[in-house]
Motif scaffolding. Structure first.
Motif, PDB file in Angstrom:
ATOM      1  N   THR A   1       0.862  -1.173   0.000  1.00 54.78           N
ATOM      2  CA  THR A   1       0.000   0.000   0.000  1.00 54.78           C
ATOM      3  C   THR A   1       0.904   1.230   0.000  1.00 54.78           C
ATOM      4  O   THR A   1       2.115   1.141  -0.166  1.00 54.78           O
ATOM      5  CB  THR A   1      -0.914   0.016   1.239  1.00 54.78           C
ATOM      6  OG1 THR A   1      -0.094   0.043   2.413  1.00 54.78           O
ATOM      7  CG2 THR A   1      -1.806  -1.207   1.276  1.00 54.78           C
ATOM      8  N   ASN A   2       0.301   2.379   0.222  1.00 54.33           N
ATOM      9  CA  ASN A   2       1.055   3.607   0.436  1.00 54.33           C
ATOM     10  C   ASN A   2       0.183   4.554   1.231  1.00 54.33           C
ATOM     11  O   ASN A   2      -1.040   4.404   1.268  1.00 54.33           O
ATOM     12  CB  ASN A   2       1.507   4.235  -0.891  1.00 54.33           C
ATOM     13  CG  ASN A   2       0.336   4.478  -1.837  1.00 54.33           C
ATOM     14  OD1 ASN A   2      -0.415   5.433  -1.692  1.00 54.33           O
ATOM     15  ND2 ASN A   2       0.169   3.573  -2.814  1.00 54.33           N
ATOM     16  N   GLY A   3       0.793   5.517   1.892  1.00 54.38           N
ATOM     17  CA  GLY A   3      -0.013   6.435   2.676  1.00 54.38           C
ATOM     18  C   GLY A   3       0.815   7.400   3.485  1.00 54.38           C
ATOM     19  O   GLY A   3       2.041   7.274   3.585  1.00 54.38           O
ATOM     20  N   PHE A   4       0.108   8.381   4.062  1.00 51.07           N
ATOM     21  CA  PHE A   4       0.736   9.403   4.889  1.00 51.07           C
ATOM     22  C   PHE A   4       0.700   8.990   6.353  1.00 51.07           C
ATOM     23  O   PHE A   4      -0.241   8.324   6.811  1.00 51.07           O
ATOM     24  CB  PHE A   4      -0.001  10.739   4.736  1.00 51.07           C
ATOM     25  CG  PHE A   4       0.255  11.431   3.429  1.00 51.07           C
ATOM     26  CD1 PHE A   4       1.387  12.224   3.270  1.00 51.07           C
ATOM     27  CD2 PHE A   4      -0.618  11.287   2.366  1.00 51.07           C
ATOM     28  CE1 PHE A   4       1.635  12.866   2.068  1.00 51.07           C
ATOM     29  CE2 PHE A   4      -0.377  11.928   1.160  1.00 51.07           C
ATOM     30  CZ  PHE A   4       0.752  12.720   1.010  1.00 51.07           C
ATOM     31  N   VAL A   5       1.722   9.391   7.083  1.00 50.15           N
ATOM     32  CA  VAL A   5       1.766   9.231   8.539  1.00 50.15           C
ATOM     33  C   VAL A   5       2.126  10.586   9.131  1.00 50.15           C
ATOM     34  O   VAL A   5       3.179  11.151   8.817  1.00 50.15           O
ATOM     35  CB  VAL A   5       2.809   8.176   8.967  1.00 50.15           C
ATOM     36  CG1 VAL A   5       2.813   8.034  10.485  1.00 50.15           C
ATOM     37  CG2 VAL A   5       2.516   6.832   8.321  1.00 50.15           C
ATOM     38  N   PHE A   6       1.234  11.124   9.967  1.00 50.82           N
ATOM     39  CA  PHE A   6       1.454  12.402  10.630  1.00 50.82           C
ATOM     40  C   PHE A   6       1.717  12.142  12.115  1.00 50.82           C
ATOM     41  O   PHE A   6       1.181  11.187  12.686  1.00 50.82           O
ATOM     42  CB  PHE A   6       0.227  13.311  10.502  1.00 50.82           C
ATOM     43  CG  PHE A   6      -0.211  13.564   9.091  1.00 50.82           C
ATOM     44  CD1 PHE A   6       0.229  14.702   8.414  1.00 50.82           C
ATOM     45  CD2 PHE A   6      -1.055  12.691   8.428  1.00 50.82           C
ATOM     46  CE1 PHE A   6      -0.178  14.947   7.110  1.00 50.82           C
ATOM     47  CE2 PHE A   6      -1.460  12.922   7.135  1.00 50.82           C
ATOM     48  CZ  PHE A   6      -1.034  14.052   6.465  1.00 50.82           C
TER      49      PHE A   6
END
Length: 418
Positions: A407-412
């Motif tokens: 997958t892919n994604g943002f982490v804040f």
């Protein structure tokens, strides 16, 4: 008679030399909120003690590790009676919100927010709590007083009521369970010396699993409510040196736990992992940081294995608990570069690679080399940092998987990832 005169002369010379190399005046300045008595409890230098540059430098390093202090320095000046030592401190603002937010390309969204005071009553006591929304609501409260009794001895108290949706990986597919963990923990904190410390404690908790949807298996219950007692040992070796946003040195953190269960389905088990962290300055504006995590647990063939593959724990961009195992091998490495450095504000960019592999429940060490268990996520990110607010690092990372079924994604989040 000559011998007596010689003894008197030698004693006189020793006294004069000792006076010349004695700290006769100790001053601490620059602090406003932190109590002077709290700082004197932590540092080792005292008036009347011999001048020792090694002890002074260790004091300064110890002070810079405190959440309440942004930076510390010292001066030594020769005066008529001996030496004046002055510690100059720049304090942090220590009432700090915390936040962690992450998404994936599956439109998954979760967050945790909190508020912590890291210098309660000016005594370097941490107190605060958090609220989490990850399909279900959760909360926790934490108190940590590392110098409550002396420079070396303190305690910590923790409570949490954590509820999440947990995937349970079965032979015929994945099931989703509502998982609740309500825990009460007490720890004793002991500083052995400048670089070494230990924590010992006990945690009483209840685990409640409720089946929601997905695959089922006849030997896997749909309802579980289990009381457990966890005995914990933490050992830390810390040889890190801080200069505002830059870190250099080596740190090792061992966490070892024995869990006693009251249910035969979730049996007693042992779990331990060690984080090895290495930081190195690169030129004037660069910082290379790496974390290697090695962990093993009792190798039971259970769908409720303790090590998880998760955005906020080990692999940025991978999602929320996408797999579990009874062993873990993870390497996170990143290069951080300061793009802007003003009086109070720092903008930092980073490029990273997060990679790891897991041992299947009931499997063997060959599982670590199985391509189905290996994940690699390179990515990039930004850090927005305030120099005078403790842990005021707002981070944004984007991880992109390059292994199978990625997958892919943002982490804040608040604070560096490691």
């Amino acid at each position: 008679m000559k011998n007596q005169l010689l003894v008197i002369l030698l004693f006189f010379c020793y006294t004069v030399v000792a006076q010349q190399h004695t700290i006769t005046e100790l001053t601490i300045e620059g602090h406003k909120k932190t109590k002077t008595a709290a700082l004197l409890k932590i540092i080792k230098i005292r008036e009347g003690a011999p001048l020792d540059s090694l002890v002074i430098r260790q004091d300064i390093s110890t002070l810079k590790r405190l959440p309440s202090i942004a930076h510390a320095d010292y001066t030594v000046k020769k005066i008529a009676e001996g030496y004046e030592v002055k510690y100059t401190i720049a304090e942090n603002f220590t009432i700090i919100p915390s936040a962690n937010v992450y998404t994936t390309n599956d439109d998954e969204f979760a967050f945790r927010v909190g508020l912590y005071e890291f210098n309660l009553l000016g005594q370097n006591i941490t107190f605060g709590g958090f609220y989490q929304d990850d399909i279900y609501s959760s909360y926790g409260v934490n108190l940590r007083a590392p110098f409550a009794f002396s420079r070396s001895l303190g305690f910590a108290l923790n409570f949490q009521n954590l509820t999440t949706q947990e995937p349970v990986f079965l032979t015929d597919g994945t099931a989703d369970y509502r998982y609740n963990n309500t825990s009460y923990e007490v720890l004793g904190l002991y500083q052995i010396d400048f670089r070494n410390r230990i924590e010992l404690g006990v945690n009483y908790f209840n685990e409640d699993y409720t089946y929601k949807s997905g695959a089922t298996a006849p030997d896997v219950p749909r309802e579980l409510n289990v009381d457990k007692i966890l005995y914990k040992l933490i050992y830390e070796y810390n040889n890190l040196d801080y200069h505002f946003q830059y870190v250099s040195g080596f740190k090792s953190l061992l966490n070892f736990q024995y869990v006693h269960s009251t249910d035969d389905v979730l049996t007693n088990f042992v779990i331990g992992w060690n984080d090895f962290l290495y930081y190195r300055r690169v030129g004037a504006k660069g910082n290379w940081a790496s974390r290697l995590r090695l962990g093993l647990a009792t190798n039971a063939a259970t769908p409720f294995a303790p090590f998880a593959v998760d955005n906020n724990l080990n692999i940025r961009g991978v999602g929320n608990i996408i797999d579990r195992g009874t062993g873990v091998l993870v390497l996170n490495t990143e290069y951080r570069h300061t793009l802007m450095d003003k009086k109070w504000f720092v903008l930092q960019g980073n490029a990273f690679i997060d990679s790891g592999s897991w041992r299947n429940p009931g499997g063997d060490f060959g599982d670590f080399g199985d391509s189905q268990n290996f994940r690699m996520y390179p990515g990039v990110g930004l850090r927005f940092m305030h120099k005078r607010i403790f842990n005021a690092v707002f981070r944004i990372d984007y991880g992109y998987g390059i292994t199978a079924d990625a997958t892919n994604g943002f982490v804040f989040g608040i604070g560096q990832y490691f």
